[in-house]
Design an enzyme around this catalytic site. Structure first.
Site, short mmCIF file in Angstrom:
data_model
loop_
_atom_site.label_atom_id
_atom_site.label_comp_id
_atom_site.label_asym_id
_atom_site.label_seq_id
_atom_site.Cartn_x
_atom_site.Cartn_y
_atom_site.Cartn_z
N LYS A 115 0.83 -1.22 0.00
CA LYS A 115 0.00 0.00 0.00
C LYS A 115 0.86 1.26 0.00
CE LYS A 115 -4.16 -1.92 0.51
NZ LYS A 115 -5.55 -1.95 0.69
N LYS A 197 -3.77 -11.06 -7.05
CA LYS A 197 -5.08 -11.39 -6.47
C LYS A 197 -6.17 -10.44 -6.97
CE LYS A 197 -5.71 -8.80 -2.24
NZ LYS A 197 -6.54 -8.69 -1.09
N LYS A 200 -10.52 -5.26 -4.93
CA LYS A 200 -11.54 -4.27 -5.26
C LYS A 200 -10.93 -2.93 -5.66
CE LYS A 200 -13.12 -4.41 -0.49
NZ LYS A 200 -12.11 -3.79 0.36
#
Ligand code: ATP
Ligand code: LTN
Length: 334
Positions: A115, A197, A200
């Site tokens: 992140k 992966k 969203k």
């Protein structure tokens, strides 16, 4: 234990529209486990602001997520479904646990590294201590079991380490939680890059199936899914795209990969994609219909939100007061 039942906690961030990965990796298992355990399912909005959010959007997404929990089949009379921000104990315990967590431990977290790389302009302290807040979520309810996808294992391990460290100093304060990883669907991959992966926050909408996608959109996305040129439907590492489609199929139908491979023996990729697409469409249809129905019932949703926040606060406060006492904060005068 609450009323003789073991405690289960899990949560999801309202950072985007839920994907099939979130559903198969987490939400679907939550429903299966909800009969056996005393469950707390939170919309973890405190976690969401570790990445910059537009306030009105965040509010809307959080409500949609809470509605989706219900639409997926969680009974709000039996399960505590609430917003993390409605229970101040999460933030309070998180502060205390920060003082029992080492910088070195947090530095090793792969989600933080990912992140931070993705949001290089906003590497805030909250993003760094995100796992401590997650530990607080779990430990606040004396949780035995935490159903999550594989990507959260590292956070579960640090939670256990923090709890054990605290218990070693102050006695048996926290229950040590176990992770629960479902058999199938624990890691659904992107339809456009099966090495990554399904997430969203992926910018490419074709990479993910969103829970609210219309049937024709779902079928089209599967049709476009990246596969390979082997031409054989086998469940193996060398064919990650096909393996992902089989994983999705298995997670939806509760079959095992061997059964699935047998079923598609001699068939082409086109047929596999169509069959997986149709299976996903029929799995999601009842959830989508129930979501549409519930979304219109404002007063019902509001009453659930209010009652469940009270219930969560009750249990959270119990643990928090115990912890405050253990670390030496003065008693409250009533
Ligand atoms: P973001 O892209 O914002 O990081 P995300 O899609 O990774 O979000 P989270 O909110 O981090 O989703 O995760 C919610 C739950 O869904 C967690 O239990 C997580 O393990 C699970 N999960 C997320 N992605 C997948 C996936 N691709 N396959 C299986 N489980 C998943
Ligand atoms: N970090 C989790 C969301 C989350 C969570 C939790 C999951 C926050 N607190 C407690 C399980 C238990 C994620 O899925 N990204």
């Amino acid at each position: 234990m609450i009323d003789g039942k073991k405690v289960l906690f899990s949560g999801m961030q309202a950072t985007g529209t839920l994907t099939l990965g979130n559903y198969l990796g987490a939400l679907k298992n939550w429903v299966t486990l909800s009969e056996e355990y005393e469950c707390f399912y939170s919309v973890v909005d405190l976690h969401s602001i570790t990445v910059r959010q537009e306030p009105a959007e965040l509010r809307k997404r959080a409500r949609n997520l809470l509605t989706l929990y219900l639409a997926a089949g969680l009974d709000p009379q039996k399960n505590c479904i609430y917003y993390q921000s409605h229970v101040s104990g999460h933030a309070e315990l998180s502060w205390i646990l920060n003082c029992f967590t080492y910088m070195g431990e947090l530095n090793r977290m792969t989600q933080f590294k990912d992140k931070a790389a993705k949001h290089a302009d906003n590497i805030n302290a909250g993003l760094f201590t995100y796992p401590v807040l997650m530990a607080a979520d779990i430990l606040l309810y004396q949780t035995d079991m935490v159903p999550v996808g594989v990507d959260q294992m590292q956070h579960l391990e640090i939670t256990r380490d923090i709890a054990q460290r605290f218990n070693a100093i102050y006695g048996d304060v926290f229950t040590i939680p176990e992770a629960y990883i479902g058999k199938a669907g624990a890691k659904i991959m992107s339809l456009q890059n099966p090495q990554k992966k399904m997430s969203k926050s992926d910018e490419n909408p074709n990479a993910s199936i969103y829970l609210m996608d219309e049937p024709d959109v779902i079928l089209r996305k599967f049709k476009r899914a990246v596969t390979d040129s082997e031409g054989q439907i086998l469940y193996r590492e060398e064919q990650p795209g096909i393996r992902n489609l089989l994983d999705i199929y298995c997670a939806c139908t509760e079959k095992n990969p061997q059964e699935a491979v047998k079923e598609f023996e001699g068939k082409g990729y086109g047929e596999l994609k169509e069959a997986v697409g149709e299976t996903v469409v029929s799995l999601l249809k009842p959830v989508q219909d129930e979501f549409a129905r519930l979304s219109k019932d404002k007063s019902y949703l509001d009453s659930i939100i209010k009652e469940n926040a009270q219930k969560a606060n009750y249990y959270a406060t119990k643990t928090l007061r115990k912890v405050q006492k253990k670390v030496g904060f003065p008693e409250r005068i009533r």
